[in-house]
Write a protein that holds these residues in place. Sequence first.
Motif, PDB file in Angstrom:
ATOM      1  N   ASN A  26     -24.070  33.092  57.187  1.00  0.00           N
ATOM      2  CA  ASN A  26     -25.421  32.978  57.734  1.00  0.00           C
ATOM      3  C   ASN A  26     -25.812  34.302  58.391  1.00  0.00           C
ATOM      4  O   ASN A  26     -25.232  34.705  59.405  1.00  0.00           O
ATOM      5  CB  ASN A  26     -25.466  31.833  58.748  1.00  0.00           C
ATOM      6  N   LYS A  27     -26.824  34.980  57.855  1.00  0.00           N
ATOM      7  CA  LYS A  27     -27.215  36.297  58.356  1.00  0.00           C
ATOM      8  C   LYS A  27     -27.730  36.245  59.789  1.00  0.00           C
ATOM      9  O   LYS A  27     -27.751  37.275  60.482  1.00  0.00           O
ATOM     10  CB  LYS A  27     -28.264  36.918  57.438  1.00  0.00           C
ATOM     11  N   ASN A  28     -28.171  35.082  60.254  1.00  0.00           N
ATOM     12  CA  ASN A  28     -28.610  34.970  61.646  1.00  0.00           C
ATOM     13  C   ASN A  28     -27.479  35.263  62.630  1.00  0.00           C
ATOM     14  O   ASN A  28     -27.735  35.593  63.793  1.00  0.00           O
ATOM     15  CB  ASN A  28     -29.168  33.570  61.911  1.00  0.00           C
ATOM     16  N   CYS A  29     -26.246  35.127  62.190  1.00  0.00           N
ATOM     17  CA  CYS A  29     -25.105  35.381  63.066  1.00  0.00           C
ATOM     18  C   CYS A  29     -24.942  36.860  63.398  1.00  0.00           C
ATOM     19  O   CYS A  29     -24.208  37.206  64.338  1.00  0.00           O
ATOM     20  CB  CYS A  29     -23.819  34.860  62.427  1.00  0.00           C
ATOM     21  N   LEU A  30     -25.599  37.743  62.652  1.00  0.00           N
ATOM     22  CA  LEU A  30     -25.507  39.180  62.936  1.00  0.00           C
ATOM     23  C   LEU A  30     -26.054  39.536  64.314  1.00  0.00           C
ATOM     24  O   LEU A  30     -25.735  40.600  64.849  1.00  0.00           O
ATOM     25  CB  LEU A  30     -26.257  39.971  61.854  1.00  0.00           C
TER      26      LEU A  30
END
Length: 265
Positions: A26-30
């Motif tokens: 999940n790219k939001n975790c970046l």
Amino acid sequence: GVQSGGSINMYRAVLPQAHYYGMDINKNCLQFQDGQTTIYMGDQGSVQTWSHFFSAVTPVLDICIDDGGHQAHQMLTTLQQALPHMNPGGFFLTEDIHGQNDDYLQKFFKPAAQTIAGTTAVQSVHLYPFILGLQIVGQRGPTFPQATAWVSDIPSLIAALPQNLGGTICLRNSAWGSFVSADALTNFFGTFYDMNGGVVREEPPKCHDLQDTNQCVMVATNTRLQNLVKGVHIYHDRLFVEVHASPPHIAAYRKGDLWIPYNGP
């Protein structure tokens, strides 16, 4: 897995000098990446992902905790790919092995026994409810629990559990050879597989998929083994079982105030 970042705060609190490496799809975790935290986008079930991670991000780990997708093939790939990259004295752990969801004995534990037996890096193997842990060989040898009872075969061990509440039972049998051979581990994993069998319910009902509240508890309805066995510790020439003094309450409480949907980008 990183998900909503709650574990990052926990590790910073208990291991303030550690560098945290998180893997997620999940790219939001970046958003959690900073000087002490590296977030890597990748699928834990992919051999190629792990190969790139260990070649481009970090070559070794001190502690590896698999709290990812919880599917058997993902767990097995993670164990097989991470184990050769564990530092001496390190620890590898797979959690959330819930037997109600799949046949983890056939799909995870049995092939894991082959993997563990195929390396000299593992000092001891540890089983807890829904958890497999591996202590990696380091400079110090094993420290054995203090036994209160001794047996020489598995039927005697199982029979001794309710007779030794609050105690620790030691199993030794020199005729068996190594306790961390593939056959021995397969036998032990099968004997204690019901430590992963407690059915988990949501309190309040259907709260697991709610992403806007921390009012959610996952509660296990204990199996007989979960009521009796606190932990199983397998060494090369002996095995210890810690026995509960009384049945435990096994539950996972949701913490934190930030929620990232599972189906994020």
